[in-house]
Design a protein around this motif. Structure first.
Motif, short mmCIF file in Angstrom:
data_model
loop_
_atom_site.label_atom_id
_atom_site.label_comp_id
_atom_site.label_asym_id
_atom_site.label_seq_id
_atom_site.Cartn_x
_atom_site.Cartn_y
_atom_site.Cartn_z
N GLN A 1 -25.65 -22.79 33.82
CA GLN A 1 -27.04 -23.02 33.42
C GLN A 1 -27.82 -23.79 34.49
O GLN A 1 -28.65 -24.65 34.18
N ASP B 1 -24.70 -32.94 35.81
CA ASP B 1 -24.64 -32.12 34.60
C ASP B 1 -24.00 -32.93 33.47
O ASP B 1 -22.83 -33.27 33.52
N THR C 1 -34.89 -27.51 39.82
CA THR C 1 -33.65 -27.18 39.14
C THR C 1 -32.49 -27.15 40.13
O THR C 1 -32.69 -27.04 41.34
N HIS D 1 -30.21 -22.96 36.23
CA HIS D 1 -31.67 -22.76 36.18
C HIS D 1 -32.32 -23.68 35.15
O HIS D 1 -33.54 -23.76 35.06
N ARG D 2 -31.50 -24.39 34.37
CA ARG D 2 -32.02 -25.32 33.35
C ARG D 2 -31.63 -26.76 33.60
O ARG D 2 -32.06 -27.66 32.88
N THR D 3 -30.79 -27.01 34.58
CA THR D 3 -30.32 -28.36 34.88
C THR D 3 -31.13 -28.90 36.07
O THR D 3 -31.26 -28.24 37.08
N ARG E 1 -26.20 -19.32 37.10
CA ARG E 1 -27.14 -19.30 35.97
C ARG E 1 -26.40 -19.20 34.64
O ARG E 1 -26.61 -20.00 33.75
#
Length: 154
Positions: free
Chosen positions: A24, A103, A54, A26-28, A20
């Motif tokens: 990141q 990513d 995610t 949880h945002r990808t 996280r």
């Protein structure tokens, strides 16, 4: 018999917070969302749009499913030889980074090519999220992380 559930209980507090904060996850997105033109990504098999998932959810669901499958196969003596603790820990580490090519923030030699993330960079990322420490003597090299990403991608 290997206790896959116990290994995941060790993995979650040791690695998930770093996925996280460090990546990141949880945002990808791993699946779903929309293309630049606004149309949704479509599952070629079903013809339906992918559900938005995610990277973090994808990793946790995938490892949980694998753990349950391996437990089922072990209980029925369908694996020969059985999967060891060390092997399952390595699979957890490899699976956690297998979609890293998605990513956009990762530097690469060629835009969006799954093989363009260099092994040294893969290993640096694994170190950053604590996978090398978590694996201990069972650690992996950057080429192994990249191979898992490339082979699970295709």
């Amino acid at each position: 018999m290997t206790d896959f559930s116990s290994i995941l209980q060790d993995f979650v507090p040791a690695i998930v917070p770093k996925l996280r904060t460090g990546l990141q996850f949880h945002r990808t997105l791993a699946k779903g969302g929309t293309k630049p033109d606004g149309t949704p990504f479509i599952n070629q098999r079903t013809g339906e749009p992918y559900l938005i998932t995610t990277q973090l959810t994808h990793v946790l669901v995938g490892l949980t499913a694998l753990s349950r499958l391996l437990t089922y196969l072990h209980q029925r003596h369908l694996l020969s030889p059985p999967v060891t603790d060390s092997q399952f820990r390595r699979v957890c580490a490899l699976f956690s980074l297998h979609d890293l090519h998605k990513d956009e923030q990762i530097a690469r030699e060629v835009s969006r090519a799954d093989t363009s993330i260099q092994p040294a960079q893969m290993l640096e990322i694994a170190n950053r999220v604590g996978l090398t420490d978590w694996l201990g003597a069972d650690d992996l090299n950057g080429y192994e992380y990249r191979e898992a990403m490339v082979h699970l991608f295709e």
